[in-house]
Scaffold this motif. Structure first.
Motif, PDB file in Angstrom:
ATOM      1  N   UNK A  30      -8.661  13.883   1.506  1.00 32.24           N
ATOM      2  CA  UNK A  30      -7.554  13.054   2.028  1.00 32.24           C
ATOM      3  C   UNK A  30      -7.709  13.293   2.907  1.00 32.24           C
ATOM      4  N   UNK A  31      -8.015  12.061   3.416  1.00 35.45           N
ATOM      5  CA  UNK A  31      -7.936  12.160   5.292  1.00 35.45           C
ATOM      6  C   UNK A  31      -6.611  11.527   5.178  1.00 35.45           C
ATOM      7  N   UNK A  32      -6.094  12.140   7.120  1.00 34.29           N
ATOM      8  CA  UNK A  32      -4.965  11.782   7.667  1.00 34.29           C
ATOM      9  C   UNK A  32      -5.295  11.117   8.832  1.00 34.29           C
ATOM     10  N   UNK A  33      -5.103   9.886   8.765  1.00 33.01           N
ATOM     11  CA  UNK A  33      -5.501   9.262   9.785  1.00 33.01           C
ATOM     12  C   UNK A  33      -4.668   9.564  10.746  1.00 33.01           C
ATOM     13  N   UNK A  34      -4.350   9.533  12.543  1.00 39.90           N
ATOM     14  CA  UNK A  34      -3.697   9.473  13.585  1.00 39.90           C
ATOM     15  C   UNK A  34      -2.758   9.270  13.350  1.00 39.90           C
ATOM     16  N   UNK A  35      -2.418   7.558  13.223  1.00 41.78           N
ATOM     17  CA  UNK A  35      -1.267   6.989  13.499  1.00 41.78           C
ATOM     18  C   UNK A  35      -1.207   6.851  12.284  1.00 41.78           C
ATOM     19  N   UNK A  62       0.969  -0.634   0.048  1.00 38.62           N
ATOM     20  CA  UNK A  62      -0.591  -0.447   0.581  1.00 38.62           C
ATOM     21  C   UNK A  62       0.650   1.396   0.080  1.00 38.62           C
ATOM     22  N   UNK A  63       0.849   2.260  -0.902  1.00 42.68           N
ATOM     23  CA  UNK A  63       1.423   3.846  -0.976  1.00 42.68           C
ATOM     24  C   UNK A  63       0.911   4.341  -0.059  1.00 42.68           C
ATOM     25  N   UNK A  64       2.088   5.409   0.216  1.00 44.35           N
ATOM     26  CA  UNK A  64       1.772   6.615   1.174  1.00 44.35           C
ATOM     27  C   UNK A  64       0.217   7.274   0.928  1.00 44.35           C
ATOM     28  N   UNK A  65       0.086   7.167  -0.373  1.00 42.45           N
ATOM     29  CA  UNK A  65      -1.069   7.930  -1.166  1.00 42.45           C
ATOM     30  C   UNK A  65      -2.326   7.460  -0.388  1.00 42.45           C
ATOM     31  N   UNK A  66      -2.095   5.651  -0.953  1.00 40.58           N
ATOM     32  CA  UNK A  66      -3.367   4.819  -0.607  1.00 40.58           C
ATOM     33  C   UNK A  66      -3.664   5.209   1.240  1.00 40.58           C
ATOM     34  N   UNK A  67      -2.655   5.177   1.423  1.00 40.38           N
ATOM     35  CA  UNK A  67      -2.780   5.054   3.450  1.00 40.38           C
ATOM     36  C   UNK A  67      -3.564   6.660   3.575  1.00 40.38           C
ATOM     37  N   UNK A  68      -3.938   7.564   2.981  1.00 40.35           N
ATOM     38  CA  UNK A  68      -4.632   8.740   3.323  1.00 40.35           C
ATOM     39  C   UNK A  68      -5.217   8.398   2.476  1.00 40.35           C
ATOM     40  N   UNK A  69      -5.588   7.817   1.954  1.00 36.37           N
ATOM     41  CA  UNK A  69      -6.661   9.136   0.883  1.00 36.37           C
ATOM     42  C   UNK A  69      -7.934   8.334   1.283  1.00 36.37           C
ATOM     43  N   UNK A  70      -9.471   8.690   1.182  1.00 33.82           N
ATOM     44  CA  UNK A  70     -10.422   8.381   1.233  1.00 33.82           C
ATOM     45  C   UNK A  70     -11.258   7.845   0.343  1.00 33.82           C
ATOM     46  N   UNK A  71     -11.178   6.821  -1.320  1.00 36.05           N
ATOM     47  CA  UNK A  71     -11.703   6.631  -1.627  1.00 36.05           C
ATOM     48  C   UNK A  71     -13.103   6.558  -1.765  1.00 36.05           C
ATOM     49  N   UNK A  72     -13.716   6.723  -0.808  1.00 39.42           N
ATOM     50  CA  UNK A  72     -15.433   6.053  -0.506  1.00 39.42           C
ATOM     51  C   UNK A  72     -16.408   6.814  -0.418  1.00 39.42           C
ATOM     52  N   UNK A  73     -15.663   8.451   0.084  1.00 40.83           N
ATOM     53  CA  UNK A  73     -16.134   9.632   0.740  1.00 40.83           C
ATOM     54  C   UNK A  73     -16.007  11.113   0.056  1.00 40.83           C
ATOM     55  N   UNK A  74     -16.361  11.426  -0.366  1.00 44.04           N
ATOM     56  CA  UNK A  74     -15.979  12.530  -0.977  1.00 44.04           C
ATOM     57  C   UNK A  74     -15.281  13.559   0.537  1.00 44.04           C
TER      58      UNK A  74
END
Length: 137
Positions: free
Chosen positions: A16-21, A1-13
């Motif tokens: 980019x969502x940055x997770x706390x961890x 999984x790429x860094x971009x995929x870790x922070x991208x929220x594909x199922x919502x509008x």
């Protein structure tokens, strides 16, 4: 999984969502001012990503505006850099469309402190009369 995929929220509008961890990007991937060395641990949002999103926002503003004249209201001090970047992007984007836009910037400051104490009253410091922007896009 790429860094971009870790922070991208594909199922919502939400974009980019940055997770706390999420640890952020490694500093070795970027150049940054020497005086920050030793103070930074990582980079969460690279400047290029911010500028790309600012240009996307500018395109939306130009597409959604029917007028060729716009007044931007900048809230100082924190909003200055973003406002400046957004206005420049709006001008640049509009130059490449049939509706070249003229953008004027007005500035205000919000004050919510009185003698170093936060108050619930927010005072607007700026033009004597905000009617100069009433009815403007």
């Amino acid at each position: 999984m790429s860094d971009y995929e870790m922070i991208r929220s594909p199922k919502t509008d939400q974009g980019i969502v940055i997770k706390d961890e999420w640890p952020g990007y490694d500093l070795d991937l970027f150049t940054y001012p020497e005086h920050y060395h030793g103070d930074l641990e990582n980079i969460y949002i690279p400047h290029g990503v911010i500028m790309d999103r600012t240009e996307c926002l500018a395109r939306l503003v130009v597409d959604d505006t029917d007028d060729n004249y716009m007044v931007a209201l900048c809230v100082l001090k924190g909003g200055y850099k973003f406002c400046s970047d957004l206005v420049e992007c709006i001008k640049s984007v509009s130059r490449n469309t049939p509706k070249h836009m003229t953008v004027r910037v007005e500035f205000i400051r919000l004050k919510s402190y009185l003698n170093d104490q936060s108050s619930e009253d927010i005072q607007i410091i700026g033009p004597e009369d905000l009617s100069v922007i009433t009815g403007k896009v």
